[in-house]
Design an enzyme around this catalytic site. Structure first.
Site, mmCIF file in Angstrom:
data_model
loop_
_atom_site.group_PDB
_atom_site.id
_atom_site.type_symbol
_atom_site.label_atom_id
_atom_site.label_comp_id
_atom_site.label_asym_id
_atom_site.label_seq_id
_atom_site.Cartn_x
_atom_site.Cartn_y
_atom_site.Cartn_z
ATOM 1 N N ARG A 69 38.736 61.809 -11.771
ATOM 2 C CA ARG A 69 37.599 61.069 -12.314
ATOM 3 C C ARG A 69 36.691 62.041 -13.055
ATOM 4 O O ARG A 69 36.633 63.222 -12.722
ATOM 5 C CB ARG A 69 36.796 60.394 -11.187
ATOM 6 N N PRO A 88 33.001 48.500 -8.654
ATOM 7 C CA PRO A 88 31.925 48.195 -7.695
ATOM 8 C C PRO A 88 31.883 49.199 -6.537
ATOM 9 O O PRO A 88 32.893 49.459 -5.894
ATOM 10 C CB PRO A 88 32.287 46.794 -7.198
ATOM 11 N N GLU A 89 30.705 49.771 -6.325
ATOM 12 C CA GLU A 89 30.484 50.674 -5.198
ATOM 13 C C GLU A 89 29.476 50.009 -4.260
ATOM 14 O O GLU A 89 29.078 48.871 -4.490
ATOM 15 C CB GLU A 89 29.963 52.026 -5.711
ATOM 16 N N LYS A 141 32.860 49.523 0.598
ATOM 17 C CA LYS A 141 33.088 48.693 -0.592
ATOM 18 C C LYS A 141 33.647 47.317 -0.239
ATOM 19 O O LYS A 141 34.046 46.570 -1.129
ATOM 20 C CB LYS A 141 34.038 49.415 -1.550
#
Ligand SMILES: [Zn+2]
Length: 264
Positions: A252, A2-3, A59
């Site tokens: 990432r 979740p961002e 966040k």
């Protein structure tokens, strides 16, 4: 993971379901979720109180309690909220369950245990504790503030956008999207961005995040013109049809278009 747009969507869901309800008790089903607080302290802080409103800090979701501190929720890799009525069973991987006096319950669900639940005095204290930069959609993060944060840095622009201590709320997926929409290569050094590119990037940051919130961060509703629905090994750029490239940045996988995302 979740961002910002996901957390904002959770926040709106939280407000539409849980505000104004009196809390009866809090059941902590997995203590590993607690951020430096005991179940007893959490219980004492919330029982008999109501959630009055909520704010987002990057966040983090802060659920304010009867003008007396805030419950903080961080969703980690896979978290979400579920409001349960009529004796509905909590979803699998529910870690904390807030019981309201009307019989309804709010479940904090977290499959992996990277999420956190805590208590703070207020948003300023949270920002201080977690060394958070301004929320990416905060009104005080204007072009001047953005330029001060980003310009002149030696780091790669994608890493800078993802650094919560500089700007809070952006992770792997939306940093890629912002750079894609702005036509900036993710490995560009921030100090190599000229004023036009900085402006474009800033506008793209606000627009992408706002547009995804409009879509309730639901990937099925996000426009085809976004990189998001094309992120795969065989994905092609929705602007020019070029095969997307990948790079590892901060461990990432970044996706980008080699045709229209330039290194400045
Ligand atoms: Zn392209």
């Amino acid at each position: 993971m979740p961002e910002l747009p996901d957390v904002e969507t959770f926040r709106r869901y939280f407000e539409s379901t849980s505000l104004g309800r009196t809390i009866e008790r809090v059941d902590v089903l997995d203590r590993r979720m607690l951020d430096d607080i005991s179940p007893r302290k959490l219980q004492l802080a919330l029982a008999k109180k109501k959630f009055t409103d909520s704010v987002r800090c990057g966040k983090y979701l802060l659920a304010n309690v009867s003008n007396d501190g805030s419950l903080t929720l961080h969703f980690g890799m896979t978290g979400y909220l579920a409001y349960l009525t009529d004796g509905q069973e909590p979803p699998r991987h529910t870690r904390v369950l807030i019981q309201f006096t009307n019989g309804d319950r709010l479940a904090f669900v977290n499959q992996r245990i990277f999420g956190r639940v805590g208590l703070v005095e207020d948003a300023d204290r949270l920002r201080e504790l977690k060394s958070l930069g301004p929320d990416a959609l905060a009104s005080n993060l204007d072009l001047d503030a953005f330029r001060k944060i980003v310009a002149g840095r030696i780091g790669k622009i994608k890493a800078i956008l993802m650094n919560q201590k500089l700007i809070a709320g952006i992770g792997n997926i939306y940093s890629d999207e912002i750079l894609f929409q702005a036509g900036v290569h993710p490995e560009t050094r921030a100090r190599d961005l000229d004023e036009a590119a900085l402006k474009h990037l800033f506008r793209s940051m606000k627009q992408v995040l706002e547009e995804v919130i409009e879509c309730q961060a639901d990937s099925r509703k996000i426009p085809e013109s976004f990189l998001l629905s094309h992120r795969s090994r065989d994905g092609r750029c929705p602007k020019d049809g070029k095969k997307l490239s990948r790079a590892k940045i901060l461990g990432r996988t970044a996706y980008f278009c080699p045709e229209h995302q330039f290194k400045k």
